[in-house]
Design an enzyme around this catalytic site. Structure first.
Site, PDB file in Angstrom:
ATOM      1  N   HIS A 189       0.983  -1.264  -0.067  1.00 50.10           N
ATOM      2  CA  HIS A 189       0.052   0.107  -0.066  1.00 50.10           C
ATOM      3  C   HIS A 189       1.056   1.267  -0.092  1.00 50.10           C
ATOM      4  O   HIS A 189       1.979   1.378   0.455  1.00 50.10           O
ATOM      5  CB  HIS A 189      -0.885   0.141   1.184  1.00 50.10           C
ATOM      6  CG  HIS A 189      -2.087   1.042   1.123  1.00 50.10           C
ATOM      7  ND1 HIS A 189      -1.915   2.263   1.434  1.00 50.10           N
ATOM      8  CD2 HIS A 189      -3.183   0.837   0.656  1.00 50.10           C
ATOM      9  CE1 HIS A 189      -3.166   2.825   1.202  1.00 50.10           C
ATOM     10  NE2 HIS A 189      -3.853   1.870   0.644  1.00 50.10           N
ATOM     11  N   ASP A 200      -7.852  -5.403  -0.333  1.00 52.60           N
ATOM     12  CA  ASP A 200      -8.456  -6.250  -1.413  1.00 52.60           C
ATOM     13  C   ASP A 200      -7.892  -7.600  -1.381  1.00 52.60           C
ATOM     14  O   ASP A 200      -8.207  -8.457  -2.097  1.00 52.60           O
ATOM     15  CB  ASP A 200      -7.839  -5.866  -2.620  1.00 52.60           C
ATOM     16  CG  ASP A 200      -8.373  -4.183  -3.164  1.00 52.60           C
ATOM     17  OD1 ASP A 200      -7.516  -3.360  -3.172  1.00 52.60           O
ATOM     18  OD2 ASP A 200      -9.658  -4.150  -3.194  1.00 52.60           O
TER      19      ASP A 200
HETATM   20  C1  SDX Z   1      -6.018  -0.109  -3.077  1.00 50.07           C
HETATM   21  O1  SDX Z   1      -4.276   4.596  -1.880  1.00 50.07           O
HETATM   22  C2  SDX Z   1      -5.401   3.948  -1.180  1.00 50.07           C
HETATM   23  O2  SDX Z   1      -5.836   4.397  -0.118  1.00 50.07           O
HETATM   24  C3  SDX Z   1      -5.804   2.753  -2.004  1.00 50.07           C
HETATM   25  C4  SDX Z   1      -6.696   1.841  -1.484  1.00 50.07           C
HETATM   26  C5  SDX Z   1      -8.200   2.668  -1.023  1.00 50.07           C
HETATM   27  O3  SDX Z   1      -9.102   2.351  -0.238  1.00 50.07           O
HETATM   28  O4  SDX Z   1      -8.535   3.681  -1.878  1.00 50.07           O
HETATM   29  O5  SDX Z   1      -6.240   1.408   0.020  1.00 50.07           O
HETATM   30  C6  SDX Z   1      -7.443   0.597  -2.138  1.00 50.07           C
HETATM   31  O6  SDX Z   1      -5.911   0.387  -4.004  1.00 50.07           O
HETATM   32  C7  SDX Z   1      -5.132  -0.943  -2.189  1.00 50.07           C
HETATM   33  C8  SDX Z   1      -3.974  -1.350  -2.953  1.00 50.07           C
HETATM   34  C9  SDX Z   1      -4.642  -2.409  -4.055  1.00 50.07           C
HETATM   35  N1  SDX Z   1      -3.402  -2.623  -4.823  1.00 50.07           N
HETATM   36  C10 SDX Z   1      -2.881  -4.021  -4.928  1.00 50.07           C
HETATM   37  O7  SDX Z   1      -3.111  -4.558  -4.058  1.00 50.07           O
HETATM   38  C11 SDX Z   1      -2.074  -4.227  -6.080  1.00 50.07           C
HETATM   39  C12 SDX Z   1      -0.606  -4.912  -5.547  1.00 50.07           C
HETATM   40  N2  SDX Z   1       0.116  -3.799  -4.698  1.00 50.07           N
HETATM   41  C13 SDX Z   1       1.266  -3.120  -5.380  1.00 50.07           C
HETATM   42  O8  SDX Z   1       1.000  -2.947  -6.594  1.00 50.07           O
HETATM   43  C14 SDX Z   1       1.399  -1.893  -4.341  1.00 50.07           C
HETATM   44  O9  SDX Z   1       1.772  -2.209  -3.116  1.00 50.07           O
HETATM   45  C15 SDX Z   1       0.730  -0.459  -4.625  1.00 50.07           C
HETATM   46  C16 SDX Z   1       0.492  -0.231  -5.985  1.00 50.07           C
HETATM   47  C17 SDX Z   1      -0.561  -0.795  -3.911  1.00 50.07           C
HETATM   48  C18 SDX Z   1       1.682   0.372  -4.064  1.00 50.07           C
HETATM   49  O10 SDX Z   1       2.687   0.380  -4.862  1.00 50.07           O
HETATM   50  P1  SDX Z   1       3.964   1.213  -4.758  1.00 50.07           P
HETATM   51  O11 SDX Z   1       3.713   2.753  -4.395  1.00 50.07           O
HETATM   52  O12 SDX Z   1       5.247   1.015  -5.559  1.00 50.07           O
HETATM   53  O13 SDX Z   1       4.298   0.584  -3.030  1.00 50.07           O
HETATM   54  P2  SDX Z   1       5.800   0.955  -2.473  1.00 50.07           P
HETATM   55  O14 SDX Z   1       6.441   2.230  -2.830  1.00 50.07           O
HETATM   56  O15 SDX Z   1       5.307   1.084  -1.014  1.00 50.07           O
HETATM   57  O16 SDX Z   1       6.671  -0.302  -2.657  1.00 50.07           O
HETATM   58  C19 SDX Z   1       7.698  -0.406  -2.007  1.00 50.07           C
HETATM   59  C20 SDX Z   1       8.368  -1.561  -2.515  1.00 50.07           C
HETATM   60  C21 SDX Z   1       8.690  -1.293  -4.104  1.00 50.07           C
HETATM   61  O17 SDX Z   1       9.835  -1.905  -4.562  1.00 50.07           O
HETATM   62  P3  SDX Z   1      11.213  -1.074  -4.705  1.00 50.07           P
HETATM   63  O18 SDX Z   1      10.849  -0.125  -5.598  1.00 50.07           O
HETATM   64  O19 SDX Z   1      11.438  -0.391  -3.212  1.00 50.07           O
HETATM   65  O20 SDX Z   1      12.276  -2.108  -4.840  1.00 50.07           O
HETATM   66  O21 SDX Z   1       7.674  -2.730  -2.561  1.00 50.07           O
HETATM   67  C22 SDX Z   1       7.502  -3.300  -3.807  1.00 50.07           C
HETATM   68  C23 SDX Z   1       7.647  -2.296  -4.849  1.00 50.07           C
HETATM   69  O22 SDX Z   1       8.100  -2.749  -6.188  1.00 50.07           O
HETATM   70  N3  SDX Z   1       6.102  -3.831  -3.803  1.00 50.07           N
HETATM   71  C24 SDX Z   1       5.734  -4.929  -4.010  1.00 50.07           C
HETATM   72  C25 SDX Z   1       4.367  -5.199  -3.874  1.00 50.07           C
HETATM   73  N4  SDX Z   1       4.111  -3.826  -3.500  1.00 50.07           N
HETATM   74  C26 SDX Z   1       5.008  -3.061  -3.416  1.00 50.07           C
HETATM   75  N5  SDX Z   1       6.302  -5.978  -4.454  1.00 50.07           N
HETATM   76  C27 SDX Z   1       5.661  -7.501  -4.538  1.00 50.07           C
HETATM   77  N6  SDX Z   1       4.352  -7.485  -4.271  1.00 50.07           N
HETATM   78  C28 SDX Z   1       3.594  -6.296  -4.084  1.00 50.07           C
HETATM   79  N7  SDX Z   1       2.118  -6.451  -3.879  1.00 50.07           N
END
Ligand code: SDX
Length: 392
Positions: free
Chosen positions: A270, A327
């Site tokens: 998140h 989710d």
């Molecule tokens: C919702 O914003 C909100 O409030 C949204 C929401 C709402 O109620 O409106 O809460 C609803 O959208 C929840 C999120 C649903 N999406 C998913 O579950 C999709 C899977 N999650 C990822 O796509 C991701 O976690 C995001 C998009 C949610 C956040 O992505 P970010 O901004 O890249 O997250 P981050 O910067 O904290 O990531 C840190 C690291 C990154 O790696 P590095 O670049 O540091 O090497 O963690 C990695 C990311 O690549 N990472 C993941 C991951 N999520 C982040 N690696 C593997 N699996 C994952 N799910």
């Protein structure tokens, strides 16, 4: 310093807006709506109470709740001509595509509630959107399965009406199961609002130009559809189906950690929560309640629990503070109730409509409100002279 919280000036300088609706502490896994913890609202209130709270700032008295619920109920019908919009879609169109189109079409139906300078007209638009989203969502499902639309009834609860419009058929009466109705209502509460997420920011930006409120909500639906946002509930269940059994989990954990692999654990991570999403806690508990009520189970729930356990003990996920989000478990419940995966994000949009309209109204009612205009860091070429085609 106000009450429990101190404001970090550095933070507010990067904030996109001020809002009094929802507070998130991502490090602590705290989510408050107008100061009330999401866990307490999910356990003790109803979605209609939470709608009233988000729109008006205080929990309603019984009389206020009765009046508000009656108002919403009496707006649940849609104009009969709106039904014809569905026939323009293929039956196999994704229901979110239908929602974008049909909710956007509402902007052409109401001319008595779109003067956004008038608080009363803003209120009617908000009530119409909250009330009609379940009807339109159910119609989108019925259209996809070739069944007749089922009209709303005024003697059912918000969640009960939606369940009957979705799963009821003219040939026989639909029985609303109280435990399922309560789970549905709680799922709506868990999705109601969430600060300045991507789709809410979309609604605010669209609304900041003075655009039609129904069109602004259609913009929010479009943004929510993405798999990185609201589309993650559909993607999370599809991921669990692809994983199948717990013995396959290590392979997918390795893929999620591989920077060269675009695969991510859907329903994990998140932008704000660097702790357990408090909504996921309630959602996991609700899975068990729905399974007990329906006397069903789903092996994918065991796979999900095992996946969470492995991920939360994996150094990669621990270091990056990746936890289940709202989710991760929701699809398992929705699937058990009978919704196809393509309807999961529609339900998210249905529930988030109250947050969108409450945030929109908060913005529009601010006398100092201006049109949104994000700036950029320019990375293109410096100024240069045009070269005539004959010289290129
Ligand atoms: C919702 O914003 C909100 O409030 C949204 C929401 C709402 O109620 O409106 O809460 C609803 O959208 C929840 C999120 C649903 N999406 C998913 O579950 C999709 C899977 N999650 C990822 O796509 C991701 O976690 C995001 C998009 C949610 C956040 O992505 P970010 O901004 O890249 O997250 P981050 O910067 O904290 O990531 C840190 C690291 C990154 O790696 P590095 O670049 O540091 O090497 O963690 C990695 C990311 O690549 N990472 C993941 C991951 N999520 C982040 N690696 C593997 N699996 C994952 N799910």
């Amino acid at each position: 310093q106000t009450g429990l919280f101190t404001y970090d000036p550095g933070f507010t300088s990067t904030a996109s807006c001020e809002s009094a609706l929802t507070y998130i502490d991502g490090d602590e896994g705290v989510l408050l709506h107008r100061g009330y913890p999401i866990g307490q609202l999910a356990e003790g209130s109803s979605f209609m109470e939470v709608c009233y709270l988000l729109l008006n700032g205080e929990l309603p008295s019984q009389a206020e709740l009765t009046d508000f619920t009656r108002t919403i109920t009496r707006h649940t019908m849609v104009h009969e001509q709106l039904s014809s919009f569905f026939s323009g879609f293929r039956r196999d169109a994704h229901p979110m595509a239908v929602m974008c189109g049909v909710v956007g079409a509402l902007s052409a139906f109401y001319h008595d509630s779109t003067d956004i300078s008038d608080p009363d007209q803003r209120r009617i638009s908000a009530h119409r959107l909250i009330a009609k989203m379940p009807t339109i969502a159910a119609m989108a499902y019925k259209y996809s399965v070739g069944q007749p639309f089922v009209y709303p009834r005024n003697d059912l609860s918000y969640a009960g009406n939606f369940l009957r419009m979705t799963f009821g058929v003219p040939a026989e009466e639909y029985e609303v199961i109280p435990a399922v109705e309560k789970a549905m209502d709680r799922i709506f509460i868990l999705h109601a609002d969430h600060e300045q997420n991507a789709s809410t920011s979309t609604v605010r930006l669209a609304g900041s130009s003075g655009a039609n409120p129904f069109a602004c909500i259609a913009a929010g639906i479009a943004c929510l559809w993405g798999p990185a946002h609201g589309g993650a509930n559909e993607a999370a269940l599809n991921m669990l189906k692809e994983i199948g059994t717990p013995d396959k989990i290590p392979h997918y954990i390795a893929r999620a950690k591989d920077k060269n692999d675009p695969f991510r654990l859907m329903g994990f991570g998140h932008r704000v929560y660097k702790n357990y999403d408090p909504r996921a806690t309630v959602m996991q508990k609700t899975v068990r309640e729905v399974f007990d009520a329906l006397k069903v189970t789903d092996p994918l729930f065991e796979t999900a629990l095992r996946l969470e356990e492995i991920a939360l003990n994996d150094p990669y996920f621990v270091e990056k503070k990746l936890f289940p989000n709202v989710d991760f478990y929701s699809g398992i419940i929705l699937s058990a109730i009978g919704f196809p995966t393509t309807m999961f994000t529609v339900l998210f949009a249905l529930a988030r409509t109250v947050g969108w309209v409450a945030q929109w109204n908060e913005m529009i009612s601010d006398p100092g409100q201006k049109i949104g205009r994000p700036r950029q860091l320019y990375t293109g070429p410096t100024q240069r002279d045009y070269v005539p085609l004959s010289q290129r």
